[in-house]
Motif scaffolding. Sequence first.
Motif, PDB file in Angstrom:
ATOM      1  N   UNK A  70       0.843  -1.133  -0.180  1.00  0.00           N
ATOM      2  CA  UNK A  70      -0.046  -0.057  -0.004  1.00  0.00           C
ATOM      3  C   UNK A  70       0.861   1.167  -0.051  1.00  0.00           C
ATOM      4  N   UNK A  71       0.376   2.182  -0.592  1.00  0.00           N
ATOM      5  CA  UNK A  71       1.287   3.570  -0.692  1.00  0.00           C
ATOM      6  C   UNK A  71       1.504   4.022   0.661  1.00  0.00           C
ATOM      7  N   UNK A  72       2.797   4.337   1.157  1.00  0.00           N
ATOM      8  CA  UNK A  72       3.074   4.678   2.403  1.00  0.00           C
ATOM      9  C   UNK A  72       3.493   3.785   3.352  1.00  0.00           C
ATOM     10  N   UNK A  73       3.233   2.683   3.043  1.00  0.00           N
ATOM     11  CA  UNK A  73       3.620   1.443   3.902  1.00  0.00           C
ATOM     12  C   UNK A  73       5.030   1.058   3.497  1.00  0.00           C
ATOM     13  N   UNK A  74       5.643   0.385   4.558  1.00  0.00           N
ATOM     14  CA  UNK A  74       7.116  -0.012   4.294  1.00  0.00           C
ATOM     15  C   UNK A  74       6.993  -1.438   4.434  1.00  0.00           C
ATOM     16  N   UNK A  75       7.717  -2.493   4.003  1.00  0.00           N
ATOM     17  CA  UNK A  75       7.682  -3.926   4.158  1.00  0.00           C
ATOM     18  C   UNK A  75       9.131  -4.174   4.487  1.00  0.00           C
ATOM     19  N   UNK A  76       9.215  -4.833   5.566  1.00  0.00           N
ATOM     20  CA  UNK A  76      10.685  -5.170   6.056  1.00  0.00           C
ATOM     21  C   UNK A  76      10.564  -6.827   6.327  1.00  0.00           C
ATOM     22  N   UNK A  77      11.689  -7.364   6.321  1.00  0.00           N
ATOM     23  CA  UNK A  77      11.927  -8.741   6.469  1.00  0.00           C
ATOM     24  C   UNK A  77      12.932  -8.841   7.676  1.00  0.00           C
ATOM     25  N   UNK A  78      12.475  -9.256   8.612  1.00  0.00           N
ATOM     26  CA  UNK A  78      13.486  -9.549   9.952  1.00  0.00           C
ATOM     27  C   UNK A  78      13.806 -10.877  10.576  1.00  0.00           C
ATOM     28  N   UNK A  79      15.017 -11.061  10.335  1.00  0.00           N
ATOM     29  CA  UNK A  79      15.291 -12.410  10.851  1.00  0.00           C
ATOM     30  C   UNK A  79      15.398 -12.634  12.304  1.00  0.00           C
ATOM     31  N   UNK A  80      14.904 -13.617  12.829  1.00  0.00           N
ATOM     32  CA  UNK A  80      14.510 -14.043  14.035  1.00  0.00           C
ATOM     33  C   UNK A  80      15.232 -15.094  14.641  1.00  0.00           C
ATOM     34  N   UNK A  81      15.757 -15.181  15.859  1.00  0.00           N
ATOM     35  CA  UNK A  81      16.346 -16.381  16.227  1.00  0.00           C
ATOM     36  C   UNK A  81      15.929 -16.855  17.525  1.00  0.00           C
ATOM     37  N   UNK A  82      15.760 -18.149  17.863  1.00  0.00           N
ATOM     38  CA  UNK A  82      15.197 -18.658  18.979  1.00  0.00           C
ATOM     39  C   UNK A  82      13.912 -19.245  19.109  1.00  0.00           C
ATOM     40  N   UNK A 111      11.912 -20.430   7.833  1.00  0.00           N
ATOM     41  CA  UNK A 111      13.165 -19.297   7.364  1.00  0.00           C
ATOM     42  C   UNK A 111      13.400 -18.580   8.500  1.00  0.00           C
ATOM     43  N   UNK A 112      12.827 -18.555   9.639  1.00  0.00           N
ATOM     44  CA  UNK A 112      13.114 -17.955  10.965  1.00  0.00           C
ATOM     45  C   UNK A 112      12.992 -16.262  10.372  1.00  0.00           C
ATOM     46  N   UNK A 113      12.133 -16.156   9.704  1.00  0.00           N
ATOM     47  CA  UNK A 113      11.798 -14.552   9.592  1.00  0.00           C
ATOM     48  C   UNK A 113      10.475 -14.043   9.675  1.00  0.00           C
ATOM     49  N   UNK A 114      10.270 -12.923   9.853  1.00  0.00           N
ATOM     50  CA  UNK A 114       8.981 -12.107  10.059  1.00  0.00           C
ATOM     51  C   UNK A 114       9.014 -11.044   8.787  1.00  0.00           C
ATOM     52  N   UNK A 115       7.893 -11.272   7.961  1.00  0.00           N
ATOM     53  CA  UNK A 115       7.542 -10.075   7.015  1.00  0.00           C
ATOM     54  C   UNK A 115       6.232  -9.244   7.593  1.00  0.00           C
ATOM     55  N   UNK A 116       6.928  -7.913   7.765  1.00  0.00           N
ATOM     56  CA  UNK A 116       6.155  -6.902   8.348  1.00  0.00           C
ATOM     57  C   UNK A 116       5.896  -5.802   7.612  1.00  0.00           C
ATOM     58  N   UNK A 117       4.553  -5.244   7.473  1.00  0.00           N
ATOM     59  CA  UNK A 117       4.473  -4.141   6.674  1.00  0.00           C
ATOM     60  C   UNK A 117       3.723  -3.244   7.939  1.00  0.00           C
ATOM     61  N   UNK A 118       4.434  -2.096   7.876  1.00  0.00           N
ATOM     62  CA  UNK A 118       3.942  -1.101   8.695  1.00  0.00           C
ATOM     63  C   UNK A 118       4.012   0.317   8.320  1.00  0.00           C
ATOM     64  N   UNK A 119       3.404   1.590   8.970  1.00  0.00           N
ATOM     65  CA  UNK A 119       3.475   2.876   8.353  1.00  0.00           C
ATOM     66  C   UNK A 119       4.628   3.514   9.204  1.00  0.00           C
ATOM     67  N   UNK A 120       5.885   4.096   8.438  1.00  0.00           N
ATOM     68  CA  UNK A 120       6.847   4.607   8.994  1.00  0.00           C
ATOM     69  C   UNK A 120       6.435   5.889   9.857  1.00  0.00           C
ATOM     70  N   UNK A 121       5.353   6.433   9.543  1.00  0.00           N
ATOM     71  CA  UNK A 121       5.000   7.625  10.401  1.00  0.00           C
ATOM     72  C   UNK A 121       4.429   7.339  11.753  1.00  0.00           C
ATOM     73  N   UNK A 122       3.732   6.182  11.871  1.00  0.00           N
ATOM     74  CA  UNK A 122       3.461   5.586  13.071  1.00  0.00           C
ATOM     75  C   UNK A 122       4.391   4.750  13.872  1.00  0.00           C
ATOM     76  N   UNK A 123       5.301   4.237  13.433  1.00  0.00           N
ATOM     77  CA  UNK A 123       6.124   3.323  14.057  1.00  0.00           C
ATOM     78  C   UNK A 123       7.537   3.330  13.519  1.00  0.00           C
ATOM     79  N   UNK A 124       8.516   2.867  14.357  1.00  0.00           N
ATOM     80  CA  UNK A 124       9.982   2.566  13.502  1.00  0.00           C
ATOM     81  C   UNK A 124      10.007   1.156  13.537  1.00  0.00           C
TER      82      UNK A 124
END
Length: 177
Positions: A70-82, A111-124
Amino acid sequence: MKNIMGVGGMTCAACAARVERRVARLPGVASASVNPATEKLTTEYDPALVTAEDIRAAVREAGYTPLEEEPGLVRAVIPIGGMTCAACAARVEKAIKNVAGVTEAAVNLATEKATVSYDPRATKLSLIRRAVEEAGYQTFDAEAPAARDEDQRRKEAAIAGMRRKLTVSVALAVPLM
């Protein structure tokens, strides 16, 4: 027409097969293929008979989340351990979804990864990482070459530990035989 979309919430090959079967049943869909490792659904379809929204609806009906850009959203992939089980993945996913500004979150245990879409204006991204760490898991930097090396070393150490446990188990089981 060819369409590639992300699909969140899949944890195994059976999940991928379920999405494929549901989407393939739509009239006008020539082929549907899901790669559970990358969490991507690739479809070839006739736009006169089916739309991309129909495909997204079929993914939702199968019980999964279509990850849309979606416009304005950022998609990030975060490797997660444990993470060791599906419950761990669900716990991480819940922790991420509780962060204000996160619109979509899908954790893949394989794959031990989280795929996250978030609004960079609301969170980091740092707040999302902190939520994962507060849930009791580790996050790694996917971009840094040192992080990839660290991830490889961590996996090799886990495999070495499993080999040691197997050796001890075999050594103790032989006298019982």
